[in-house]
Design an enzyme around this catalytic site. Sequence first.
Site, mmCIF file in Angstrom:
data_model
loop_
_atom_site.group_PDB
_atom_site.id
_atom_site.type_symbol
_atom_site.label_atom_id
_atom_site.label_comp_id
_atom_site.label_asym_id
_atom_site.label_seq_id
_atom_site.Cartn_x
_atom_site.Cartn_y
_atom_site.Cartn_z
ATOM 1 N N ALA A 273 0.856 -1.199 0.000
ATOM 2 C CA ALA A 273 0.000 0.000 0.000
ATOM 3 C C ALA A 273 0.884 1.238 0.000
ATOM 4 C CB ALA A 273 -0.909 -0.003 1.225
ATOM 5 N N TYR A 337 7.202 11.780 -0.471
ATOM 6 C CA TYR A 337 7.228 10.399 -0.975
ATOM 7 C C TYR A 337 8.660 9.846 -0.956
ATOM 8 C CZ TYR A 337 6.144 6.601 -4.307
ATOM 9 O OH TYR A 337 5.968 5.388 -4.922
ATOM 10 N N THR A 373 0.716 1.682 -14.593
ATOM 11 C CA THR A 373 -0.478 1.486 -13.760
ATOM 12 C C THR A 373 -1.393 2.691 -13.971
ATOM 13 O OG1 THR A 373 0.456 2.693 -11.888
ATOM 14 C CG2 THR A 373 0.806 0.309 -11.914
HETATM 15 P P1 NAI Z 1 -2.215 2.207 -6.610
HETATM 16 O O1 NAI Z 1 -2.597 3.558 -6.146
HETATM 17 O O2 NAI Z 1 -2.744 1.710 -7.919
HETATM 18 O O3 NAI Z 1 -2.609 1.123 -5.496
HETATM 19 C C1 NAI Z 1 -2.325 1.327 -4.146
HETATM 20 C C2 NAI Z 1 -3.321 0.543 -3.301
HETATM 21 O O4 NAI Z 1 -3.019 0.794 -1.919
HETATM 22 C C3 NAI Z 1 -4.762 0.975 -3.547
HETATM 23 O O5 NAI Z 1 -5.613 -0.143 -3.710
HETATM 24 C C4 NAI Z 1 -5.101 1.735 -2.261
HETATM 25 O O6 NAI Z 1 -6.485 1.702 -1.909
HETATM 26 C C5 NAI Z 1 -4.231 1.025 -1.247
HETATM 27 N N1 NAI Z 1 -4.025 1.850 -0.059
HETATM 28 C C6 NAI Z 1 -3.696 3.164 -0.023
HETATM 29 N N2 NAI Z 1 -3.680 3.595 1.257
HETATM 30 C C7 NAI Z 1 -3.981 2.529 2.033
HETATM 31 C C8 NAI Z 1 -4.147 2.344 3.428
HETATM 32 N N3 NAI Z 1 -4.011 3.363 4.295
HETATM 33 N N4 NAI Z 1 -4.479 1.122 3.883
HETATM 34 C C9 NAI Z 1 -4.660 0.100 3.044
HETATM 35 N N5 NAI Z 1 -4.536 0.209 1.700
HETATM 36 C C10 NAI Z 1 -4.206 1.415 1.209
HETATM 37 O O7 NAI Z 1 -0.607 2.180 -6.574
HETATM 38 P P2 NAI Z 1 0.438 1.260 -7.378
HETATM 39 O O8 NAI Z 1 0.917 2.017 -8.533
HETATM 40 O O9 NAI Z 1 -0.107 -0.098 -7.587
HETATM 41 O O10 NAI Z 1 1.632 1.213 -6.315
HETATM 42 C C11 NAI Z 1 1.799 0.178 -5.369
HETATM 43 C C12 NAI Z 1 3.058 0.461 -4.567
HETATM 44 O O11 NAI Z 1 4.183 0.588 -5.437
HETATM 45 C C13 NAI Z 1 3.013 1.746 -3.754
HETATM 46 O O12 NAI Z 1 3.687 1.570 -2.530
HETATM 47 C C14 NAI Z 1 3.756 2.735 -4.622
HETATM 48 O O13 NAI Z 1 4.301 3.795 -3.875
HETATM 49 C C15 NAI Z 1 4.840 1.840 -5.201
HETATM 50 N N6 NAI Z 1 5.430 2.328 -6.449
HETATM 51 C C16 NAI Z 1 4.704 2.427 -7.605
HETATM 52 C C17 NAI Z 1 5.298 2.881 -8.774
HETATM 53 C C18 NAI Z 1 4.551 2.972 -10.085
HETATM 54 O O14 NAI Z 1 5.184 3.349 -11.091
HETATM 55 N N7 NAI Z 1 3.269 2.662 -10.153
HETATM 56 C C19 NAI Z 1 6.718 3.266 -8.790
HETATM 57 C C20 NAI Z 1 7.386 3.112 -7.534
HETATM 58 C C21 NAI Z 1 6.756 2.639 -6.415
#
Ligand code: NAI
Length: 432
Positions: A273, A337, A373
């Site tokens: 998350a 972040y 994503t």
């Molecule tokens: P996303 O926004 O599509 O999904 C994140 C999920 O975490 C969502 O389902 C959301 O509801 C959940 N979430 C947020 N706050 C929460 C909380 N307090 N409690 C429980 N669940 C919670 O994000 P994505 O792109 O899938 O990213 C996943 C991870 O990868 C994150 O940690 C992000 O920072 C990291 N990341 C993503 C990158 C990218 O290019 N998409 C690059 C680098 C890191």
Amino acid sequence: MADRYLRFAGTAPGRFLTRRLGLPQPAPLHRFSPGRPALGGGLLHLTAGKPEFDLAPVLARTGLPEDTGTPAAVVLDATGVRDVDALAEVHAALHPVMRSVASSGRIVVLGSPLDPADHHQAAAQQALEGFVRSLGKEIGRGRTVNLVRLTDAGAAESTLRFLLSPKSAYVSGQVIGTGAAQEAEVDWERPLAGRTALVTGGARGIGEAVAATLARDGARVVVLDVPQAEQDARRVAEELGGTALALDITAADAGGRIAAALPDGLDVLVHNAGITRDRRLVNMPAERWSPVLEVNLASVLRTTDALLAAGALRRGGRIVATASIAGLAGNAGQTNYGASKAGVVGLVRSLAPRALAEHGVTVNAVAPGFIETKMTAAVPLFIREAGRRMNSLAQGGLPADVAETTAWLAHPASGAVNGQVVRVCGQSLLGA
Ligand code: NAI
């Protein structure tokens, strides 16, 4: 979300034009699928210096046939490189084969840990990092180059199987340290059978892919997400034969509630998350700072502490946290972040040896780069294009790439991989 440039560059006119104009030339990557589970070629095993271990049995178990013609996997054992003269053998071994390595092929260089008592050995072994990172940047055609530092041949098997497979398609330019082998009985087809894995933020994006991949590997998955995303979490869980847990991970008692929901304990904990609230520091009020630190870092620390203290993570357990290249290289508009994700790296490096000694649990992080994503689809076109192209593979990664890396770290045979931060970034030009 579709990467149209990648598709165009793969056509005959696209290849011609991109070459003529000196534009990036991304190659379609061979990723894992049940129909194409292995690299499309054999293995070439080379050495430089006098090797420290006999790796032949481990390499034989990868199932890749020996190939000296057009290998898809080249392993250079440089564990015995102890001085500059021996580095000439690295050149001598790889220079003649560079033209023949297959597209989407893998080069894995094996090194030794740096010897603090021998600065000649340390210089030669550190040289391998510069070598690997430079080769990764020039090799092209979807090929990757990584360095694994070995202390024990047996400890490397899960890492070699991962790096020498299509599962590591978007992992390049990495240096991975391995420690002593941990005993584990392994079913290589369904390594997580009988194990329980919890993925935070599993309702969508990368977390959804992680849950799916761990379920493919046999795990019973628990998909945790905020109550607002409960419907999606249930859908994902149902598809995977798992369960959903609607919970805001920032709740003070989140660890206790997870432990209560899993009375039989947990084997794999994936802290996925994460949120962004971008703004330059000059324009960033505390309301945008705090939630990012709270979700991405404070809750990771709190739930980890609570679950370890409660003994909820079984021996042989795995914690995989999610950092980001923004936490390693920094990114404008992301002081909050970047701080939170760098904090994750600090947590992993400090906790890993103690968690292994006291609980038999490894702690590692994945650091994604530009991953396709919904989050990155919303980025303005020009910045999105830059993000996609500014890496050695000249394209964005997919959630599955992060998921496969997580599954390797979660593997029962990966006990020797601890305290590592592995970038899944196609060797992004940002940071080391
Ligand atoms: P996303 O926004 O599509 O999904 C994140 C999920 O975490 C969502 O389902 C959301 O509801 C959940 N979430 C947020 N706050 C929460 C909380 N307090 N409690 C429980 N669940 C919670 O994000 P994505 O792109 O899938 O990213 C996943 C991870 O990868 C994150 O940690 C992000 O920072 C990291 N990341 C993503 C990158 C990218 O290019 N998409 C690059 C680098 C890191």
